[in-house]
Design a protein around this motif. Sequence first.
Motif, PDB file in Angstrom:
ATOM      1  N   ASP A   1       0.822  -1.432  -0.047  1.00 20.21           N
ATOM      2  CA  ASP A   1       0.007  -0.159  -0.011  1.00 20.21           C
ATOM      3  C   ASP A   1       0.708   1.218   0.064  1.00 20.21           C
ATOM      4  O   ASP A   1       1.918   1.550   0.867  1.00 20.21           O
ATOM      5  N   PRO A   2       0.560   2.190  -0.789  1.00 16.54           N
ATOM      6  CA  PRO A   2       1.468   3.225  -0.867  1.00 16.54           C
ATOM      7  C   PRO A   2       1.342   4.225   0.193  1.00 16.54           C
ATOM      8  O   PRO A   2       2.183   4.943   0.416  1.00 16.54           O
ATOM      9  N   ASP A   3       0.003   4.191   0.948  1.00 14.62           N
ATOM     10  CA  ASP A   3      -0.237   5.454   2.031  1.00 14.62           C
ATOM     11  C   ASP A   3      -0.419   4.580   3.288  1.00 14.62           C
ATOM     12  O   ASP A   3      -0.312   5.391   4.346  1.00 14.62           O
ATOM     13  N   VAL A   4      -0.697   3.571   3.521  1.00 14.05           N
ATOM     14  CA  VAL A   4      -1.415   3.320   4.819  1.00 14.05           C
ATOM     15  C   VAL A   4      -0.624   2.108   5.382  1.00 14.05           C
ATOM     16  O   VAL A   4      -0.434   0.978   4.668  1.00 14.05           O
ATOM     17  N   ALA A   5       0.123   2.087   6.363  1.00 18.02           N
ATOM     18  CA  ALA A   5       0.701   1.088   7.462  1.00 18.02           C
ATOM     19  C   ALA A   5      -0.069  -0.015   7.966  1.00 18.02           C
ATOM     20  O   ALA A   5       0.252  -1.151   7.851  1.00 18.02           O
ATOM     21  N   PHE A   6      -1.013   0.507   8.583  1.00 14.12           N
ATOM     22  CA  PHE A   6      -2.047  -0.362   9.278  1.00 14.12           C
ATOM     23  C   PHE A   6      -3.477  -0.311   9.060  1.00 14.12           C
ATOM     24  O   PHE A   6      -3.915   0.841   9.059  1.00 14.12           O
ATOM     25  N   ALA A   7      -4.344  -1.376   8.580  1.00  7.70           N
ATOM     26  CA  ALA A   7      -5.573  -1.177   8.333  1.00  7.70           C
ATOM     27  C   ALA A   7      -6.546  -2.017   8.814  1.00  7.70           C
ATOM     28  O   ALA A   7      -6.029  -2.875   9.539  1.00  7.70           O
ATOM     29  N   LYS A   8      -7.567  -1.770   8.738  1.00  2.57           N
ATOM     30  CA  LYS A   8      -8.730  -2.779   9.114  1.00  2.57           C
ATOM     31  C   LYS A   8      -9.828  -3.135   8.286  1.00  2.57           C
ATOM     32  O   LYS A   8     -10.060  -2.243   7.405  1.00  2.57           O
ATOM     33  N   LEU A   9     -10.371  -4.355   8.314  1.00  2.00           N
ATOM     34  CA  LEU A   9     -11.259  -4.759   7.456  1.00  2.00           C
ATOM     35  C   LEU A   9     -12.632  -4.063   7.927  1.00  2.00           C
ATOM     36  O   LEU A   9     -12.982  -4.031   9.134  1.00  2.00           O
ATOM     37  N   VAL A  10     -13.425  -3.656   6.806  1.00  3.75           N
ATOM     38  CA  VAL A  10     -14.804  -3.402   7.111  1.00  3.75           C
ATOM     39  C   VAL A  10     -15.808  -4.066   6.288  1.00  3.75           C
ATOM     40  O   VAL A  10     -15.180  -4.338   5.012  1.00  3.75           O
TER      41      VAL A  10
END
Length: 289
Positions: free
Chosen positions: A267-276
């Motif tokens: 991902d170019p922008d986000v290090a840590f994400a969550k599923l929705v």
Amino acid sequence: MSLPSSARSTWTQHRRVGEADVYSLTDGQFGLDGGAMFGNVPKVLWERRAPADHLNRIRLRINPLLIRLGGRNILVETGFWDGGDEKFETIYALDRDETLFRGLEEVGLTPDDIHTVINTHLHFDHAGRNTTLLGDPTFPNARYVVQAAELQEATHTHERNRASYIPETFQPILDAGLFDAVDGEQELLPGLSVLPVPGHNLGQQAVVLRSGGQTLVYTADMLPTLAHAPYPYITGYDLYPVTTLEHKRKYLPQWYEAGALICTPHDPDVAFAKLVEGKKGGFELVAAE
Ligand SMILES: [Zn+2]
């Protein structure tokens, strides 16, 4: 028009996950053909998520992960190969605005301090710095954990996958006897496991950390960026796209239920994400708070 720039700060980002300290590092940015990255999804749909330049390339980042758990330093992925000539670096629009080594330094570590390297797979944009340009192991005190099926694939390539493998990045590790080839799901430390997620190729593995009631997953190229969360968003590079789909359908609901933090390799922008939950079923990935 040049590649849209990445919004992520190049600095290492940190999260505490139960007993573990997790650091999202970055080894720079590169670009790949947007059509290849989104497979049979039409550009009119994907370009809203990932704008392309005049060569149709989209901006990607190289996001290795450092996990510090129980006095051990575990490095998930080793970054993008540094041995390419000018033509190679131009094709991939490589931009070293940050390196894996500076990221380790920020955390107070050198390559000698790494106990375990986890290679999700051996493509040059994931295992590229397994070795130095002199041909030595970059992490001389580490065992390198890889699926046996991936070692087999990397050492027996064919015309469809050959460009993804650069023998200089893994042959010296083989010669030094530093690979731990595992077969299937395996717990490396209490709470830290590798999990096969074939599809991109046969021997790819994800990394799952469970500690203190929290879960974090490093997805490997099953989910290369946040934009790849919807089930049909599967790259054209995948050798077995329906196998990718089966593993997304199996694991995304589980990781959603667990409220897992999700780390993607590109991902170019986000290090840590969550599923929705997605509007039309399935899932989306958003930046974690
Ligand atoms: Zn990749």
